[in-house]
Design a protein around this motif. Structure first.
Motif, PDB file in Angstrom:
ATOM      1  N   MET A 154       0.859  -1.191   0.000  1.00 26.39           N
ATOM      2  CA  MET A 154       0.000   0.000   0.000  1.00 26.39           C
ATOM      3  C   MET A 154       0.891   1.235   0.000  1.00 26.39           C
ATOM      4  O   MET A 154       1.868   1.310   0.734  1.00 26.39           O
ATOM      5  CB  MET A 154      -0.888  -0.003   1.250  1.00 26.39           C
ATOM      6  CG  MET A 154      -1.671   1.293   1.458  1.00 26.39           C
ATOM      7  SD  MET A 154      -2.717   1.209   2.949  1.00 26.39           S
ATOM      8  CE  MET A 154      -4.228   0.562   2.254  1.00 26.39           C
ATOM      9  N   LYS A 155       0.559   2.197  -0.856  1.00 31.78           N
ATOM     10  CA  LYS A 155       1.268   3.480  -0.828  1.00 31.78           C
ATOM     11  C   LYS A 155       0.235   4.589  -0.739  1.00 31.78           C
ATOM     12  O   LYS A 155      -0.689   4.619  -1.550  1.00 31.78           O
ATOM     13  CB  LYS A 155       2.113   3.649  -2.096  1.00 31.78           C
ATOM     14  CG  LYS A 155       2.918   4.953  -2.108  1.00 31.78           C
ATOM     15  CD  LYS A 155       3.539   5.204  -3.477  1.00 31.78           C
ATOM     16  CE  LYS A 155       3.856   6.671  -3.640  1.00 31.78           C
ATOM     17  NZ  LYS A 155       3.940   7.049  -5.054  1.00 31.78           N
ATOM     18  N   ASP A 156       0.407   5.460   0.252  1.00 32.57           N
ATOM     19  CA  ASP A 156      -0.525   6.582   0.410  1.00 32.57           C
ATOM     20  C   ASP A 156      -1.972   6.126   0.542  1.00 32.57           C
ATOM     21  O   ASP A 156      -2.885   6.775   0.045  1.00 32.57           O
ATOM     22  CB  ASP A 156      -0.422   7.496  -0.826  1.00 32.57           C
ATOM     23  CG  ASP A 156       0.325   8.767  -0.487  1.00 32.57           C
ATOM     24  OD1 ASP A 156       0.348   9.150   0.695  1.00 32.57           O
ATOM     25  OD2 ASP A 156       0.859   9.396  -1.421  1.00 32.57           O
ATOM     26  N   GLY A 157      -2.172   4.970   1.180  1.00 32.22           N
ATOM     27  CA  GLY A 157      -3.527   4.469   1.391  1.00 32.22           C
ATOM     28  C   GLY A 157      -4.121   3.741   0.198  1.00 32.22           C
ATOM     29  O   GLY A 157      -5.260   3.285   0.255  1.00 32.22           O
ATOM     30  N   VAL A 158      -3.353   3.616  -0.883  1.00 35.20           N
ATOM     31  CA  VAL A 158      -3.848   2.928  -2.076  1.00 35.20           C
ATOM     32  C   VAL A 158      -3.132   1.580  -2.212  1.00 35.20           C
ATOM     33  O   VAL A 158      -1.902   1.526  -2.162  1.00 35.20           O
ATOM     34  CB  VAL A 158      -3.603   3.775  -3.347  1.00 35.20           C
ATOM     35  CG1 VAL A 158      -4.079   3.038  -4.594  1.00 35.20           C
ATOM     36  CG2 VAL A 158      -4.300   5.127  -3.220  1.00 35.20           C
ATOM     37  N   VAL A 159      -3.914   0.508  -2.361  1.00 28.81           N
ATOM     38  CA  VAL A 159      -3.319  -0.822  -2.526  1.00 28.81           C
ATOM     39  C   VAL A 159      -2.767  -0.917  -3.949  1.00 28.81           C
ATOM     40  O   VAL A 159      -3.498  -0.761  -4.925  1.00 28.81           O
ATOM     41  CB  VAL A 159      -4.352  -1.947  -2.286  1.00 28.81           C
ATOM     42  CG1 VAL A 159      -3.736  -3.309  -2.516  1.00 28.81           C
ATOM     43  CG2 VAL A 159      -4.902  -1.838  -0.872  1.00 28.81           C
ATOM     44  N   VAL A 160      -1.469  -1.159  -4.048  1.00 29.49           N
ATOM     45  CA  VAL A 160      -0.853  -1.225  -5.371  1.00 29.49           C
ATOM     46  C   VAL A 160      -0.447  -2.650  -5.754  1.00 29.49           C
ATOM     47  O   VAL A 160      -0.156  -2.935  -6.901  1.00 29.49           O
ATOM     48  CB  VAL A 160       0.374  -0.286  -5.487  1.00 29.49           C
ATOM     49  CG1 VAL A 160      -0.045   1.171  -5.399  1.00 29.49           C
ATOM     50  CG2 VAL A 160       1.418  -0.601  -4.420  1.00 29.49           C
ATOM     51  N   ARG A 161      -0.422  -3.532  -4.746  1.00 32.95           N
ATOM     52  CA  ARG A 161      -0.150  -4.958  -5.025  1.00 32.95           C
ATOM     53  C   ARG A 161      -0.962  -5.793  -4.065  1.00 32.95           C
ATOM     54  O   ARG A 161      -1.006  -5.489  -2.873  1.00 32.95           O
ATOM     55  CB  ARG A 161       1.333  -5.253  -4.879  1.00 32.95           C
ATOM     56  CG  ARG A 161       1.666  -6.698  -5.226  1.00 32.95           C
ATOM     57  CD  ARG A 161       3.154  -6.940  -5.347  1.00 32.95           C
ATOM     58  NE  ARG A 161       3.417  -8.346  -5.617  1.00 32.95           N
ATOM     59  CZ  ARG A 161       4.613  -8.878  -5.796  1.00 32.95           C
ATOM     60  NH1 ARG A 161       5.685  -8.107  -5.748  1.00 32.95           N
ATOM     61  NH2 ARG A 161       4.762 -10.162  -6.036  1.00 32.95           N
ATOM     62  N   ASN A 162      -1.587  -6.825  -4.585  1.00 31.62           N
ATOM     63  CA  ASN A 162      -2.517  -7.606  -3.796  1.00 31.62           C
ATOM     64  C   ASN A 162      -2.491  -9.034  -4.298  1.00 31.62           C
ATOM     65  O   ASN A 162      -3.198  -9.388  -5.238  1.00 31.62           O
ATOM     66  CB  ASN A 162      -3.923  -7.006  -3.945  1.00 31.62           C
ATOM     67  CG  ASN A 162      -4.875  -7.522  -2.911  1.00 31.62           C
ATOM     68  OD1 ASN A 162      -4.510  -8.358  -2.088  1.00 31.62           O
ATOM     69  ND2 ASN A 162      -6.102  -7.041  -2.970  1.00 31.62           N
ATOM     70  N   GLU A 163      -1.601  -9.854  -3.728  1.00 36.12           N
ATOM     71  CA  GLU A 163      -1.470 -11.251  -4.186  1.00 36.12           C
ATOM     72  C   GLU A 163      -2.469 -12.127  -3.446  1.00 36.12           C
ATOM     73  O   GLU A 163      -2.865 -11.824  -2.321  1.00 36.12           O
ATOM     74  CB  GLU A 163      -0.059 -11.759  -3.880  1.00 36.12           C
ATOM     75  CG  GLU A 163       1.053 -10.927  -4.474  1.00 36.12           C
ATOM     76  CD  GLU A 163       1.249 -11.174  -5.967  1.00 36.12           C
ATOM     77  OE1 GLU A 163       1.170 -12.338  -6.378  1.00 36.12           O
ATOM     78  OE2 GLU A 163       1.474 -10.203  -6.701  1.00 36.12           O
ATOM     79  N   LYS A 164      -2.776 -13.229  -4.074  1.00 35.73           N
ATOM     80  CA  LYS A 164      -3.661 -14.211  -3.410  1.00 35.73           C
ATOM     81  C   LYS A 164      -2.912 -14.882  -2.274  1.00 35.73           C
ATOM     82  O   LYS A 164      -1.710 -15.086  -2.339  1.00 35.73           O
ATOM     83  CB  LYS A 164      -4.114 -15.261  -4.434  1.00 35.73           C
ATOM     84  CG  LYS A 164      -5.206 -14.710  -5.333  1.00 35.73           C
ATOM     85  CD  LYS A 164      -6.591 -14.812  -4.674  1.00 35.73           C
ATOM     86  CE  LYS A 164      -7.647 -13.991  -5.389  1.00 35.73           C
ATOM     87  NZ  LYS A 164      -7.722 -12.578  -5.063  1.00 35.73           N
TER      88      LYS A 164
END
Ligand code: ZN
Length: 420
Positions: free
Chosen positions: A410-420
């Motif tokens: 997460m950067k600045d509250g935004v999820v930028v990578r989300n693996e299973k």
């Protein structure tokens, strides 16, 4: 068309009406930048960390998104202390060719991918130490990231960096030709103009090569006098910025420290005494172990098979001396020499050279944040700081390479990578 427009307007209104997104994170382990906790929880709302503490004390906000991975560790987004986003590994294309033959546009196109890879590896902040011949492409890259045009870490950039006349490369070409250097040459009083010009063009700090391998026998020798370094520092400071120095030899480190440098990059010949001098002046050491390790391998060293060559032996010795001196040791690998996105290599080497994994984790979070004056924004999981976070499988305070098992960024509250 009209229907589409009103639909878009409606969605925009709905978006504004929503309460900010919140996250409730409960990984097995939470490293807050200082201590590893178990049974803790973290709440993120919009772009900020709202609370952290034992699960029983931290309420799950209504409607929050729950984040958990089995056997995982939550950490502050890591801070790369010494990158060159405009460079890529020298075993693919040597440095001279990148500097002299590749256009800034081509190099910037590559850099956008490097920036993305850095962020995806969990490095949500990076200090970039010079474009090496690509002008102020780093300033433009930073702008594109800040505007959300391309993904990348939050950046602090040096721009062109400064070298003394005669010291820097590319070298060995016919002197009848004007060869473009990997940094901007300046000396004496002209340094005042060059520092101001670099600041005007977007440098967040001033990077100096306080020495370079231009000794009689190619050894590292100081490039600037103490007076010149003091002048650079004075002009830099008066703009609210800081001077940082590439320095390997003891004399260059001493001059840089006495002139007011805030970080020493590389420090290949640090001994305990030099480390203590740095500590006395609140200077942070950025070791770049990975650069030496990888360049030596590019030159043919079979790591683990052949014995350590002299420069590797020396690097290990100086790193130990630095630890013994008590100087603050940050994390920066000179990534670009090796692939962007493999930033964790430096941290693996820090452990290999004798530092405890917990200390290495601190180096890449709280210590770097403090050294770069970012500690009011990032580098820790603390109420009020920016929500820059990383989840990896396993426990990097035990096995540092677990940092490579990135699950969620997460950067600045935004999820930028989300693996299973
Ligand atoms: Zn560098």
């Amino acid at each position: 068309m009209k229907i589409l427009t009103s639909f878009l307007l409606l969605s925009a209104n709905l978006l504004f009406a929503q309460t900010p997104k919140s996250y409730y994170l409960t990984t097995d382990r939470i490293f807050d930048g200082e201590v590893m906790h178990t049974g803790w929880a973290v709440v993120v709302e919009a772009d900020k960390i709202i609370s952290i503490g034992p699960k029983e004390k931290i309420k799950e906000p209504v409607g929050s998104i729950k984040i958990n991975y089995p056997n995982s560790t939550l950490l502050p987004g890591l801070i790369e202390g010494h990158s060159h986003l405009l460079l890529y590994p020298y075993n693919i294309t040597d440095w001279d060719t990148q500097v002299l033959k590749e256009t800034d546009a081509y190099r910037t196109a590559r850099a956008t991918v490097h920036a993305k890879n850095t962020l995806m590896a969990g490095f949500t902040t990076a200090r970039d130490l010079g474009t090496e011949g690509a002008g102020y492409s780093d300033v433009a890259l930073k702008r594109a990231i800040n505007e959300g045009i391309i993904p990348g870490p939050r950046l602090m950039v040096a721009g062109r960096a400064i070298v003394s006349t005669g010291s820097y490369g590319p070298k060995g070409y016919d002197h009848d030709q004007e060869i473009m250097l990997g940094a901007e040459a300046a000396d004496g009083n002209d340094l005042v103009r060059v520092v101001r010009d670099q600041i005007g063009k977007g440098a967040d700090f001033i990077k100096i090569y306080a020495d370079y391998r231009w000794g009689l026998n190619g050894e590292d020798q100081p490039s600037f006098t103490l007076e010149e370094l003091k002048l650079i520092n004075e002009v830099t400071r008066s703009s609210g910025r800081v001077m940082v120095c590439h320095a390997k030899s003891k004399e260059a480190i001493r001059r840089a420290v006495m002139a007011g440098a805030e970080t020493i990059e590389h420090g290949d010949f640090i001994d305990v005494e030099t480390g203590k001098l740095m500590k006395e002046h609140n200077v942070t050491f950025i070791p770049t172990l990975a650069a030496v390790d990888m360049i030596t391998q590019y030159r043919g060293w079979k790591k683990g098979v052949s014995p350590d060559p002299a420069n590797v032996v020396n690097k290990k010795k100086s790193f130990k001396a630095a630890m013994e001196s008590g100087v603050a040791i940050g994390m920066g690998g000179d990534v670009g020499v090796f692939p962007h996105g493999e930033n964790a290599l430096e941290m693996e080497l820090m452990v290999e050279y004798g530092m405890k994994p917990m200390e290495v984790l601190k180096a890449a979070t709280t210590i770097n944040a403090k050294a770069f004056h970012l500690d009011q924004q990032v580098g820790a999981i603390k109420e009020g700081l920016k929500a820059d976070l990383l989840i990896v499988s396993g426990d990097p305070s035990n096995v540092i390479s677990d940092l490579r098992k990135v699950k969620w960024v997460m950067k600045d509250g935004v999820v930028v990578r989300n693996e299973k």
